[in-house]
Design an enzyme around this catalytic site. Structure first.
Site, PDB file in Angstrom:
ATOM      1  N   SER A  78      43.148  40.914  33.201  1.00 21.89           N
ATOM      2  CA  SER A  78      44.130  41.843  33.305  1.00 21.89           C
ATOM      3  C   SER A  78      45.459  41.898  32.720  1.00 21.89           C
ATOM      4  O   SER A  78      45.760  40.752  32.259  1.00 21.89           O
ATOM      5  CB  SER A  78      44.372  42.056  34.720  1.00 21.89           C
TER       6      SER A  78
HETATM    7  C1  LIG Z   1      39.491  42.813  35.747  1.00 22.52           C
HETATM    8  S1  LIG Z   1      38.166  41.739  36.032  1.00 22.52           S
HETATM    9  C2  LIG Z   1      39.245  40.392  36.796  1.00 22.52           C
HETATM   10  C3  LIG Z   1      40.355  39.842  36.004  1.00 22.52           C
HETATM   11  C4  LIG Z   1      40.946  38.480  36.555  1.00 22.52           C
HETATM   12  N1  LIG Z   1      41.040  38.546  37.779  1.00 22.52           N
HETATM   13  C5  LIG Z   1      42.120  37.927  35.779  1.00 22.52           C
HETATM   14  O1  LIG Z   1      42.344  36.960  35.862  1.00 22.52           O
HETATM   15  O2  LIG Z   1      42.470  38.687  34.880  1.00 22.52           O
HETATM   16  C6  LIG Z   1      37.213  42.293  37.206  1.00 22.52           C
HETATM   17  C7  LIG Z   1      36.188  41.368  37.757  1.00 22.52           C
HETATM   18  O3  LIG Z   1      35.614  41.754  38.916  1.00 22.52           O
HETATM   19  C8  LIG Z   1      34.257  41.525  38.942  1.00 22.52           C
HETATM   20  N2  LIG Z   1      33.568  42.163  39.944  1.00 22.52           N
HETATM   21  C9  LIG Z   1      33.081  43.441  40.015  1.00 22.52           C
HETATM   22  N3  LIG Z   1      32.450  43.720  41.356  1.00 22.52           N
HETATM   23  C10 LIG Z   1      32.548  42.356  41.938  1.00 22.52           C
HETATM   24  C11 LIG Z   1      32.031  42.324  43.317  1.00 22.52           C
HETATM   25  N4  LIG Z   1      31.333  43.027  43.752  1.00 22.52           N
HETATM   26  N5  LIG Z   1      32.138  40.910  43.533  1.00 22.52           N
HETATM   27  C12 LIG Z   1      32.841  39.893  43.012  1.00 22.52           C
HETATM   28  N6  LIG Z   1      33.205  40.147  41.606  1.00 22.52           N
HETATM   29  C13 LIG Z   1      33.106  41.671  41.231  1.00 22.52           C
HETATM   30  C14 LIG Z   1      33.818  41.661  37.572  1.00 22.52           C
HETATM   31  O4  LIG Z   1      32.508  40.784  37.101  1.00 22.52           O
HETATM   32  C15 LIG Z   1      34.938  41.320  36.678  1.00 22.52           C
HETATM   33  O5  LIG Z   1      34.712  40.314  36.038  1.00 22.52           O
END
Ligand SMILES: C[S@@+](CC[C@H](N)C(=O)[O-])C[C@H]1O[C@@H](n2cnc3c(N)ncnc32)[C@H](O)[C@@H]1O
Length: 404
Positions: A78
């Site tokens: 992000s």
């Molecule tokens: C924008 S990224 C995370 C960015 C991260 N927090 C950072 O350090 O920048 C969003 C993440 O959410 C995860 N995600 C989506 N649905 C999810 C779920 N139901 N449970 C856990 N993770 C999930 C995706 O695989 C993705 O890697």
């Protein structure tokens, strides 16, 4: 930590990181010394391998990590600006237990800095590749106290609960009961919640059996996957002109709207300021029945089928065979330099334009500021509120948007 020198030997990671922190402060995204210090400490470039240093440290850049077969982004690191805004809203204190939903490593490292040695961070992701990446990068950067877990966050992380803070970093359509159950009594959840087709990060505190907002703002996130995923209803009126409907009860007569689209478009002006489009949009979407989002592509705009505001998505009021959407034009009498207005199509275009313009004036008169709405989340077990345009029914509960 080692700093990397770029090809031209001028900028290194430490210099770029210091510049990033200055910019985050100038923009108001970093407001506290503690959040600024976390950003100054964590070497973001170690979590974005393969990206040029300048890209890794750009405040508005979210490097893409994974896409699906259709090109939809599934995971990204992000953007610092949004991370700082959400961390400030989370108000994380030393010693807290925090759960991050959606991993990448970088934000978990920032959280680890904020909770310090006496606190604990659990970060979870549904994707094994992302979990592996996050684990590797966190270890390389020296944050091996962070627990990285592979799981669908829909069920939370019972073993590590209760949490003082839950920070969700994927766009969620609802709030799973597990998140509320696993939140400490004085806990806070910061979650990008999908509301009528748009996403707002919302900082929620407990309020009885539900949640009450302490702040919110516009954001864009990759979609929440797994058991809590949600597919939005879209309706194509004409090639390149699409309605996004986040209201199961909103019925649309596609043929009638297509005919309306080809009737002459009327244009009416509200005499009210056009400003803060995200705040104004939330008001429009939650203050009248029949509101959805209208999107159009460049070709439809070039053909003059639809006006430019639809390019980025705009609240549209639909009633039977007619529809109306927001316009804006320069006007030096307005504090922002712009006046809001309405484009409308169909046999009832005049009536709809008048109703829409009335909403625009109400927002400008009473709510022309950031954070004017109050947002509640009521779990299903709570007494259901009386239906109104500010009520958004979800799978596990109801979102109530009020304008005090
Ligand atoms: C924008 S990224 C995370 C960015 C991260 N927090 C950072 O350090 O920048 C969003 C993440 O959410 C995860 N995600 C989506 N649905 C999810 C779920 N139901 N449970 C856990 N993770 C999930 C995706 O695989 C993705 O890697």
């Amino acid at each position: 930590m080692t700093d990397v020198t770029t090809d031209d030997g001028v900028e290194d990671a430490a210099t770029l990181r210091a510049a990033m922190v200055r910019e985050l402060r100038d923009q108001g995204a970093c407001q506290s010394e503690r959040v600024a210090a976390a950003f100054a400490s964590v070497p973001r470039h170690l979590f974005t391998p393969g990206e040029p240093l300048a890209v890794a440290y750009a405040v508005d850049n979210a490097p893409i990590v994974k896409r699906d077969g259709n090109g939809l982004t599934l995971s990204s690191v992000s953007a610092p600006h949004l991370q700082a805004t959400m961390l400030e809203a989370a108000d994380i204190k030393p010693g807290m237990r925090v759960c991050e939903v959606g991993s990448g490593g970088y934000n978990a490292a920032l959280l680890a800095e904020l909770v310090g040695d006496g606190g604990h961070v659990t970060t979870v992701d549904i994707d094994p590749e992302i979990v592996e990446r996050a684990r590797t990068f966190l270890n390389e950067a020296g944050y091996n106290r962070v627990d990285v877990m592979l799981t669908d966050a829909e069920e939370g992380v019972l073993d590590a609960a209760p949490f003082d803070r839950i920070i969700v970093t994927a766009g969620s359509w609802d709030i799973p009961p597990a998140w509320i159950d696993q939140l400490a009594d004085d806990g806070r959840i910061v979650v990008p919640l999908r509301l009528k087709g748009t996403t707002r990060w919302i900082a929620f505190d407990r309020d009885g059996s539900g949640l009450i907002s302490r702040g919110y703002g516009l954001c864009v996130f990759v979609p929440f996957q797994g058991a809590g995923s949600h597919t939005e209803r879209t309706v194509t009126i004409e090639d390149g002109v699409v309605l996004r409907l986040d209201d199961e009860n909103l019925k649309v007569d596609i043929d009638a709207l297509r005919r309306a689209l080809h009737l002459p478009r009327i244009e009416r002006w509200s005499g009210a300021v056009f400003d803060m489009p995200d705040e104004q949009a939330l008001f429009l979407l939650t203050n009248s029945a029949g509101m959805a989002l209208l999107h159009a592509n460049q070709e439809a705009v070039d053909r003059d089928l639809i006006a430019r505001p639809a390019l980025k998505g705009v609240p549209v009021l639909i009633d039977g065979d007619s529809f109306a959407y927001r316009a804006a034009r320069p006007n030096d009498d307005m504090s922002s330099g712009y006046e809001s207005g309405v484009y409308a199509h169909g046999p009832s275009a005049e009536d709809l334009a008048a109703r829409y313009a009335d909403l625009l004036r109400r927002w400008a008169d009473r709510y022309h500021r950031r954070g004017a709405a109050s947002i509640q989340y009521l779990p299903k077990a709570a007494d259901p509120p009386a239906p109104s345009s500010g009520i958004i029914v979800k799978r596990h509960g109801t979102v109530v948007v009020t304008w005090p």
